[in-house]
Scaffold this motif. Structure first.
Motif, PDB file in Angstrom:
ATOM      1  N   ASP A 204     -19.435   0.460   8.261  1.00 54.13           N
ATOM      2  CA  ASP A 204     -18.023   0.184   7.973  1.00 54.13           C
ATOM      3  C   ASP A 204     -17.664   0.373   6.501  1.00 54.13           C
TER       4      ASP A 204
ATOM      5  N   LYS B  27     -19.433   5.338   4.368  1.00 53.19           N
ATOM      6  CA  LYS B  27     -19.211   4.824   5.718  1.00 53.19           C
ATOM      7  C   LYS B  27     -19.399   5.926   6.753  1.00 53.19           C
ATOM      8  N   LYS B  28     -19.731   5.483   7.964  1.00 55.73           N
ATOM      9  CA  LYS B  28     -19.917   6.357   9.120  1.00 55.73           C
ATOM     10  C   LYS B  28     -20.785   7.564   8.773  1.00 55.73           C
TER      11      LYS B  28
ATOM     12  N   THR C 285     -20.480  -2.435  12.335  1.00 57.57           N
ATOM     13  CA  THR C 285     -20.225  -2.858  10.949  1.00 57.57           C
ATOM     14  C   THR C 285     -21.385  -2.424  10.073  1.00 57.57           C
TER      15      THR C 285
END
Length: 354
Positions: free
Chosen positions: A274, A283-284, A328
């Motif tokens: 996240d 992120k990702k 997350t």
């Protein structure tokens, strides 16, 4: 520890510090200390000598430590030399790390800590050089398509893995972890990469590189690394630097695939899905797949192992806690694959138990 004489260059404008640091290594016959009273003199010395580690003061006249760092890291002949900075200012130390320093020692310095940190960086340098030399030899020999060469390549690959494990263990021993933790992470990561559909070549890369995920802990002070209770905010900020330090240690020529992959893993394995992780808040899919794989494996193994600040969780407790962080902390797809094949990971855990 060092069969050949290792050279340390100490750069400090205070002559008393040069004398003190030289005295620290008087009883180390395999370590020779060179000294420079400022950055310009250090640059001149580097034209004649190639030290294995440089201990560098930040605040100096004529040419300060950051300027020296910039010169060192921009020159391919000196960019690989580990630099340990001396500074009493937290912002200066962080700035030095961002500019290429590998480690730091607060001023006023503790003689024993300075000696141990320099020796740790010498060890890292020796292993780094050894792995580099092995890769150079292999590249020259790969053109020989003989049975003897194939056997030699396999033996060299096994030797490289053992050296990578030993390199990872330098920091793990200080963290009261074991070589078995390093091996579990290696086998867990390869298995998860396989189950996630990564090509066989990348499964091999992650197998050899994942043991280096926490090598940057070699630069974290013992009072933080081995603290039995919770870290303060300031202490945690220092702890987070192990990702940057690890990336600095492993930064090398792109030809050395294992070290390059190790750099990515060391730098990114605390990033979160996240974007709430560190050091860069990726992120990702911004987080490299290698780091996402190792993150799942490392957290599972850490939670199910004893630590200085807590006993091990059971497997069921660890999985329950990790499930709360799907989407997350962890890549949801990788975590689902991990859970669906948990029995296979537990076999590895049993094989390499502490």
């Amino acid at each position: 520890m060092f069969e050949e004489v290792s050279k340390i260059l100490v750069v400090d404008d205070e002559s008393i510090n040069l004398e003190l640091i030289s005295a620290i290594f008087v009883d180390s016959p395999h370590i020779k200390v060179l000294t420079a009273k400022d950055g310009l003199e250090a640059i001149e010395i580097l034209k004649i000598h190639t030290p294995d580690v440089i201990v560098l003061d930040i605040r100096m006249p004529r040419m300060n430590g950051i300027e020296v760092l910039n010169v060192l890291k921009s020159d391919p002949h000196t960019s690989h030399i580990p630099v340990v900075v001396l500074s009493g200012d937290d912002k200066e130390r962080k700035n030095a790390l961002k500019n290429g320093a590998n480690d730091f020692i607060p001023k006023p310095f503790d003689a024993e800590e300075l000696k141990l940190r320099v020796i740790n960086n010498l060890q890292v340098k020796k292993y780094h050089d050894l792995i580099k030399n092995i890769n150079d030899v292999l590249q020259k020999e790969v053109m020989k398509k003989t049975k003897e060469l194939r056997e030699a390549l396999e033996l060299a690959r096994e030797a490289e893995y053992e050296m990578v494990v030993k390199l990872g263990m330098i920091s793990e021993f200080r963290d009261e972890e074991t070589g078995q933790h390093i091996r579990r992470i290696s086998y867990y990561s390869k298995l998860l990469a396989h189950l996630a559909g990564l090509p066989e070549s990348e499964q091999s890369v992650i197998f050899y590189a994942s043991p280096l995920h926490d090598v940057g802990k070699v630069g974290i002070p013992d009072n933080i690394l081995r603290k039995p209770g919770p870290l303060t905010h300031e202490e945690f900020e220092v702890m987070k630097l192990h990702t940057i330090i690890g990336a600095k240690i492993l930064d090398t020529d792109p030809r050395f695939i294992t070290l390059q992959a190790g750099k990515i893993i060391a730098e990114q394995h605390h990033e979160k899905w996240d974007g709430s992780g560190y050091p860069y808040g990726l992120k990702k899919e911004e987080i490299h797949i290698y780091a996402r794989v190792v993150a799942v494996c490392d957290v599972f193994d850490a939670m199910t192992s004893d630590r200085v600040y807590r006993p091990a969780f059971t497997v069921d407790q660890a999985i329950d806690i990790m499930k709360k962080n799907i989407g997350t902390h962890f890549d949801p797809n990788l975590f689902d694959i991990f859970i669906s094949n948990l029995d296979e990971f537990l076999k590895i855990k049993e094989t390499f138990k502490d």
